[in-house]
Write an enzyme that holds these catalytic residues in place. Structure first.
Site, short mmCIF file in Angstrom:
data_model
loop_
_atom_site.label_atom_id
_atom_site.label_comp_id
_atom_site.label_asym_id
_atom_site.label_seq_id
_atom_site.Cartn_x
_atom_site.Cartn_y
_atom_site.Cartn_z
N GLY A 1 -21.27 -31.69 33.08
CA GLY A 1 -22.36 -30.72 33.21
C GLY A 1 -23.74 -31.34 33.39
O GLY A 1 -24.74 -30.61 33.30
N ASN B 1 -9.89 -17.47 25.94
CA ASN B 1 -10.67 -17.89 24.77
C ASN B 1 -9.81 -17.84 23.51
O ASN B 1 -8.85 -17.07 23.42
CB ASN B 1 -11.89 -16.97 24.60
CG ASN B 1 -12.91 -17.55 23.64
OD1 ASN B 1 -13.19 -18.76 23.68
ND2 ASN B 1 -13.48 -16.72 22.78
N GLY C 1 -21.97 -18.21 24.69
CA GLY C 1 -23.23 -17.91 25.37
C GLY C 1 -23.31 -18.48 26.77
O GLY C 1 -23.76 -17.80 27.70
N VAL D 1 -9.74 -13.88 21.51
CA VAL D 1 -9.50 -13.15 22.76
C VAL D 1 -10.45 -11.97 22.92
O VAL D 1 -10.90 -11.66 24.02
CB VAL D 1 -8.02 -12.68 22.83
CG1 VAL D 1 -7.74 -11.97 24.14
CG2 VAL D 1 -7.10 -13.86 22.68
N TYR E 1 -21.76 -32.71 28.86
CA TYR E 1 -21.97 -34.00 29.52
C TYR E 1 -22.19 -35.04 28.43
O TYR E 1 -22.62 -34.71 27.33
CB TYR E 1 -23.19 -33.95 30.46
CG TYR E 1 -24.42 -33.43 29.79
CD1 TYR E 1 -24.70 -32.06 29.80
CD2 TYR E 1 -25.25 -34.27 29.06
CE1 TYR E 1 -25.80 -31.55 29.13
CE2 TYR E 1 -26.35 -33.76 28.39
CZ TYR E 1 -26.61 -32.41 28.42
OH TYR E 1 -27.68 -31.91 27.74
N GLY F 1 -13.28 -20.47 27.25
CA GLY F 1 -14.40 -20.17 26.36
C GLY F 1 -15.06 -18.85 26.75
O GLY F 1 -14.95 -18.40 27.90
N ALA F 2 -15.71 -18.25 25.77
CA ALA F 2 -16.38 -16.96 26.01
C ALA F 2 -17.66 -16.89 25.19
O ALA F 2 -18.03 -15.84 24.69
CB ALA F 2 -15.43 -15.82 25.64
N LYS G 1 -30.97 -19.39 22.28
CA LYS G 1 -31.04 -18.62 23.54
C LYS G 1 -30.96 -17.11 23.29
O LYS G 1 -31.58 -16.32 24.00
CB LYS G 1 -29.95 -19.08 24.50
CG LYS G 1 -30.19 -20.48 25.06
CD LYS G 1 -29.11 -20.89 26.03
CE LYS G 1 -29.28 -22.36 26.40
NZ LYS G 1 -28.25 -22.83 27.33
#
Ligand code: NDP
Length: 288
Positions: free
Chosen positions: A254, A161, A140, A164, A232, A137-138, A75
């Site tokens: 998801g 995250n 994409g 951090v 998922y 989470g942090a 991505k």
């Protein structure tokens, strides 16, 4: 020319590029949408070697491919390759939907965030307005969902995250869009948030993939909390199971987001929005 790309010149060709790609549900989802709307197309899942993304896109364009979905780990590469980006792709640093014009300019958009919002709000009636949201989470996908989440005007978004500094960086990038704070997992149980619960918790880490949980305190979950795992699978994810055990009001995976982001891509390419509900049911093996 890349030998793995063999498009059928008698059809409109679409594909998803990723690595690995063999478990992708995108060909099935787009075929179901196309059938629903009476559109004939060829949609393939193509595994792209990690160092060959640009060559594969170029080969797809040369063979007059119409559109691409992009998934892990490309991505960011797609973002860099596009000539023209939507505003939401620009701020998210991520592209999951590509199309081309007659001069072979590459257009990029990201539909992941809209996909999540549609699944939360439309499919599951989760109100985000004036609510407190905890994001774990942090990476994409978290960056791609932040702007659309902020557009729902939540009271507060806290990003926790392992690293951090990444959470801090995201909070900074989106600081003009809403009230966003960053912290470590430990901070959730200690100094910052005490014993309070959140209205919505979104697991945007890749931990469920490995059957592992983020180390957050139980106190973040109350009996009105909705917990959403971006991952998922055919079974309940480990995060969903844990959240249910802590008494969460609702737990979701998801899959709905996956179908909704695909529907947004389908609309970009074909100018028509498919009906997602029967496709989600079909993927879950629920009678339509
Ligand atoms: P990234 O690789 O960009 O980010 C991974 C995140 O997980 C980071 O925040 C990382 O923390 C964290 N993480 C990884 N390992 C650990 C660990 N051992 N302990 C603590 N934290 C960890 O992944 P994406 O954002 O692309 O994807 C995240 C999830 O979202 C995946 O499960 C993916 O399948 C899902 N997804 C679902 C979509 C859908 O349509 N339903 C769409 C896109 C993604 P750190 O920064 O510290 O490394």
């Amino acid at each position: 020319m890349v030998s793995d790309i063999n498009l059928d010149s008698s059809l409109s060709n679409y594909a998803v590029f990723g690595n690995p790609i063999n478990h992708s549900k995108s060909p099935q989802i787009h075929s179901l949408f196309a059938e629903q709307k009476g559109i004939t197309l060829n949609y393939q899942a193509i595994e792209v070697p990690v160092d060959s993304f640009k060559d594969y896109v170029n080969s797809f364009v040369e063979q007059k491919g119409k559109g691409l979905n992009i998934t892990v780990p490309f991505k960011g590469d797609a973002f860099s390759l596009c000539d023209i980006l939507s505003d939401r792709a620009d701020i998210s640093g991520s592209v999951n939907t590509i199309w081309f014009d007659k001069d072979k300019n590459i257009y990029g958009d990201t539909t992941d965030g809209k996909g999540l919002i549609n699944d939360l709000i439309i499919n599951n009636e989760i109100d985000l307005n004036n609510k407190s949201i905890l994001i774990l989470g942090a990476g994409g996908s978290v960056r791609a969902i932040l702007e659309p989440l902020c557009a729902q005007k939540p009271k507060q978004i806290v990003i926790a995250n392992r690293t951090v500094s990444r959470a801090v960086q995201l909070a900074k990038i989106f600081s003009n869009h809403g009230n966003i704070q960053a912290c470590s997992y430990a901070d959730l149980s200690e100094k910052l948030y005490g014993q309070r619960s959140f209205d919505v918790i979104i697991n945007g880490t890749s931990l469920s993939l490995n059957g592992r949980l983020p180390t957050i305190p139980k106190s973040t979950i109350g009996n009105t909390t909705c917990c959403y795992d971006l991952m998922y699978s055919d079974k309940e994810t480990i995060f969903m199971k844990w959240a249910s055990e802590q008494g969460a009001f609702k737990v979701l995976d998801g899959l709905g987001m996956l179908v909704e982001q695909a529907a947004e891509a389908f609309n970009i390419w074909h100018g028509v929005m498919p009906d997602t509900a029967p496709v989600i049911k079909q993927l879950r093996n629920v009678p339509v």
